[in-house]
Design a protein around this motif. Sequence first.
Motif, short mmCIF file in Angstrom:
data_model
loop_
_atom_site.label_atom_id
_atom_site.label_comp_id
_atom_site.label_asym_id
_atom_site.label_seq_id
_atom_site.Cartn_x
_atom_site.Cartn_y
_atom_site.Cartn_z
N ILE A 1 0.85 -1.20 0.00
CA ILE A 1 0.00 0.00 0.00
C ILE A 1 0.88 1.25 0.00
O ILE A 1 0.65 2.19 -0.77
N SER A 2 1.92 1.23 0.84
CA SER A 2 2.81 2.41 0.91
C SER A 2 3.45 2.68 -0.44
O SER A 2 3.55 3.85 -0.87
N ALA A 3 3.88 1.61 -1.13
CA ALA A 3 4.51 1.78 -2.45
C ALA A 3 3.52 2.37 -3.45
O ALA A 3 3.86 3.29 -4.22
N ALA A 4 2.28 1.89 -3.42
CA ALA A 4 1.26 2.39 -4.36
C ALA A 4 0.90 3.84 -4.05
O ALA A 4 0.74 4.67 -4.95
N LEU A 5 0.79 4.17 -2.75
CA LEU A 5 0.47 5.55 -2.38
C LEU A 5 1.58 6.48 -2.85
O LEU A 5 1.33 7.58 -3.35
N ASP A 6 2.80 6.01 -2.69
CA ASP A 6 3.96 6.77 -3.13
C ASP A 6 3.86 7.07 -4.63
O ASP A 6 4.09 8.20 -5.07
N ARG A 7 3.48 6.06 -5.40
CA ARG A 7 3.33 6.25 -6.86
C ARG A 7 2.24 7.27 -7.18
O ARG A 7 2.28 7.94 -8.19
N HIS A 8 1.24 7.36 -6.28
CA HIS A 8 0.16 8.33 -6.48
C HIS A 8 0.49 9.68 -5.84
O HIS A 8 -0.36 10.58 -5.78
N GLY A 9 1.71 9.80 -5.31
CA GLY A 9 2.12 11.06 -4.70
C GLY A 9 1.46 11.32 -3.35
O GLY A 9 1.36 12.46 -2.90
N ILE A 10 0.99 10.24 -2.68
CA ILE A 10 0.37 10.41 -1.35
C ILE A 10 1.36 9.92 -0.29
O ILE A 10 1.87 8.81 -0.37
#
Length: 314
Positions: A73-82
């Motif tokens: 989840i952290s990696a995906a949020l990072d990709r979304h700039g969150i």
Amino acid sequence: MNATRKHTALPKAQILIEALPWLTRHHGKTVVIKFGGNAMVDEELKNAFAQDVVFLRHAGLKPVVVHGGGPQISAALDRHGIVSEFKAGLRVTTEDAMDVVRMVLAGQVQRELVGLLNRHGPFAVGLTGEDAHTITATRHRPEIDGEFVDIGRVGEITEIDTGAIEALLADGRIPVVSSIARSQDDHHVYNVNADTAAAALAAALDAETLMVLTDVEGLYEDWPNSDEVISRLTASQLEKLLPELSSGMVPKMEGCLHAVRNGVTTARVIDGRVQHSILLEIFTDEGIGTMVVPDEDTVAVPAQDETPHAQGES
Ligand SMILES: Nc1ncnc2c1ncn2[C@@H]1O[C@H](COP(=O)(O)OP(=O)(O)O)[C@@H](O)[C@H]1O
Ligand SMILES: CC(=O)N[C@@H](CCC(=O)OP(=O)(O)O)C(=O)O
């Protein structure tokens, strides 16, 4: 031919026989297994995990998998700039972040686990807590330094409906549950810590065992100063220790306590980095990790000869 001659494969038979009392006692029992995101990063480990779970199913137990996915989840949020932020061990979850959490858990991590398990047969069926009202939650406001704080769409479980999971188990399937809850407040969903979800499901399903796989050997006595693992503790001993715990261990150990206080016979935190950690924990004399049991006066002690586990597991 000498009938008493020992076959070279005899040790294999002995290993199987050693597991017989455990298998007899646990036949038909439900085991809830939480697979943590940190233990989920290695391909070989994931394959071994799937083998262990299918093995338990073939051995006559009823495994239920609850999965996390924090790092994913952290990696995906990072990709979304969150930016990922945690408070009281829980992810601060905005509305936008919730969409990503749901997409990663239900659309990515759960699908992968279902695929790995189904390499062995038509067993795994994925669902989230949203499905068939399996997990219902209200907004969780943790108390931090004496104040109740808003951490967004993080849920506190209010109700479990075991109907769908029980129907799957009765049909010989392996339910794979993502830790997302339906909201009792509005028509949206909540992000629930996967340890908390696993413990609540274990209690509601009247499971024999809750097994929590993680990325450490177990509960360290004096973390981070020493790597001395506490091998066994009672509910009361754990309750006293809870205020001293930090980060990811808080929901894990709170979950173990909830489980053993609500009918689950043992809750274990084991090292998911060790290949086949589930089978090792169950079938070997050493046992690995930390085992939480109900207070002595609330359980019947099993007969000695029925206990293959050196730690006196029931
Ligand atoms: N007393 C403790 N014993 C072991 N680990 C601890 C302890 N206190 C905090 N931790 C931390 O908790 C982490 C496990 O929780 P978490 O990261 O949420 O794992 P998972 O993704 O498996 O749910 C460990 O990696 C460690 O950093
Ligand atoms: C509210 C909350 O913190 N939810 C967790 C859900 C996933 C989880 O618990 O994953 P692990 O088991 O891998 O830590 C999160 O968003 O990271």
